[in-house]
Design a protein around this motif. Sequence first.
Motif, mmCIF file in Angstrom:
data_model
loop_
_atom_site.group_PDB
_atom_site.id
_atom_site.type_symbol
_atom_site.label_atom_id
_atom_site.label_comp_id
_atom_site.label_asym_id
_atom_site.label_seq_id
_atom_site.Cartn_x
_atom_site.Cartn_y
_atom_site.Cartn_z
ATOM 1 N N ILE A 96 0.837 -1.201 0.000
ATOM 2 C CA ILE A 96 0.000 0.000 0.000
ATOM 3 C C ILE A 96 0.872 1.251 0.000
ATOM 4 N N HIS A 97 1.959 1.232 0.774
ATOM 5 C CA HIS A 97 2.884 2.372 0.763
ATOM 6 C C HIS A 97 3.415 2.621 -0.649
ATOM 7 N N SER A 98 3.745 1.545 -1.349
ATOM 8 C CA SER A 98 4.231 1.686 -2.727
ATOM 9 C C SER A 98 3.158 2.269 -3.636
ATOM 10 N N ALA A 99 1.924 1.808 -3.473
ATOM 11 C CA ALA A 99 0.816 2.315 -4.292
ATOM 12 C C ALA A 99 0.564 3.789 -4.005
ATOM 13 N N ILE A 100 0.658 4.192 -2.739
ATOM 14 C CA ILE A 100 0.470 5.601 -2.384
ATOM 15 C C ILE A 100 1.562 6.450 -3.021
ATOM 16 N N LYS A 101 2.790 5.967 -2.955
ATOM 17 C CA LYS A 101 3.912 6.703 -3.547
ATOM 18 C C LYS A 101 3.695 6.892 -5.050
ATOM 19 N N GLU A 102 3.297 5.814 -5.725
ATOM 20 C CA GLU A 102 3.052 5.902 -7.166
ATOM 21 C C GLU A 102 1.894 6.829 -7.482
ATOM 22 N N SER A 103 0.838 6.782 -6.672
ATOM 23 C CA SER A 103 -0.320 7.643 -6.930
ATOM 24 C C SER A 103 0.059 9.113 -6.766
ATOM 25 N N ARG A 104 0.930 9.411 -5.797
ATOM 26 C CA ARG A 104 1.403 10.790 -5.618
ATOM 27 C C ARG A 104 2.230 11.236 -6.820
ATOM 28 N N GLU A 105 3.064 10.312 -7.321
ATOM 29 C CA GLU A 105 3.875 10.630 -8.504
ATOM 30 C C GLU A 105 2.999 10.914 -9.717
ATOM 31 N N LEU A 106 1.828 10.265 -9.769
ATOM 32 C CA LEU A 106 0.878 10.495 -10.855
ATOM 33 C C LEU A 106 0.032 11.750 -10.633
ATOM 34 N N GLY A 107 0.111 12.296 -9.428
ATOM 35 C CA GLY A 107 -0.657 13.483 -9.117
ATOM 36 C C GLY A 107 -2.080 13.202 -8.666
ATOM 37 N N LEU A 108 -2.366 11.965 -8.261
ATOM 38 C CA LEU A 108 -3.707 11.628 -7.778
ATOM 39 C C LEU A 108 -3.922 12.206 -6.384
ATOM 40 N N THR A 109 -5.143 12.628 -6.127
ATOM 41 C CA THR A 109 -5.497 13.067 -4.779
ATOM 42 C C THR A 109 -5.852 11.837 -3.948
ATOM 43 N N ARG A 110 -5.958 12.048 -2.651
ATOM 44 C CA ARG A 110 -6.360 10.959 -1.756
ATOM 45 C C ARG A 110 -7.734 10.423 -2.158
ATOM 46 N N GLN A 111 -8.664 11.343 -2.465
ATOM 47 C CA GLN A 111 -10.016 10.935 -2.854
ATOM 48 C C GLN A 111 -9.995 10.099 -4.136
ATOM 49 N N GLU A 112 -9.178 10.482 -5.097
ATOM 50 C CA GLU A 112 -9.090 9.720 -6.345
ATOM 51 C C GLU A 112 -8.545 8.313 -6.086
ATOM 52 N N LEU A 113 -7.533 8.230 -5.224
ATOM 53 C CA LEU A 113 -6.972 6.919 -4.895
ATOM 54 C C LEU A 113 -7.995 6.069 -4.149
ATOM 55 N N LEU A 114 -8.680 6.656 -3.167
ATOM 56 C CA LEU A 114 -9.706 5.914 -2.424
ATOM 57 C C LEU A 114 -10.833 5.462 -3.343
ATOM 58 N N HIS A 115 -11.198 6.308 -4.297
ATOM 59 C CA HIS A 115 -12.244 5.942 -5.253
ATOM 60 C C HIS A 115 -11.793 4.733 -6.092
ATOM 61 N N LEU A 116 -10.545 4.770 -6.538
ATOM 62 C CA LEU A 116 -10.000 3.653 -7.319
ATOM 63 C C LEU A 116 -9.994 2.367 -6.494
ATOM 64 N N VAL A 117 -9.562 2.458 -5.239
ATOM 65 C CA VAL A 117 -9.543 1.285 -4.364
ATOM 66 C C VAL A 117 -10.957 0.755 -4.155
ATOM 67 N N THR A 118 -11.903 1.654 -3.947
ATOM 68 C CA THR A 118 -13.296 1.251 -3.741
ATOM 69 C C THR A 118 -13.841 0.507 -4.955
#
Length: 127
Positions: A96-118
């Motif tokens: 999950i830490h790796s996925a968060i790091k990658e999502s930040r590099e892509l410029g995703l917001t927390r909400q966008e990442l949570l939406h994707l996970v959901t």
Amino acid sequence: MHLSVSLSSGEPIYLQIKEQIKNQILSGQLQEGELLPSIRNLAQNLKISVITTKRAYDELEQEGLVTSVSGKGTFVSGTNKESIREIKYRALEDQIHSAIKESRELGLTRQELLHLVTILYGEENEA
């Protein structure tokens, strides 16, 4: 039990052995009470040092995954389900830490990442 080592991987051989055995225990391929190859036999089969195999077994024992019985060998320990769950949980945290790091590099917001996970979690539950 099948193990292989790569001399050119850059990862220490004892760690390769440890991780392969650990994965086989966590996946259920190796069952509680199952006898592992002797340190000497494993070293001979893999064409590596006995010291290397001993280090791998020692670290597995420190993690509570195997138990050495003097004169009898090394066995997959009766690790309780909670210990295995904790090990898997820590591995999941790392992923999950790796996925968060990658999502930040892509410029995703927390909400966008949570939406994707959901969305993905929902797809898994339907499958």
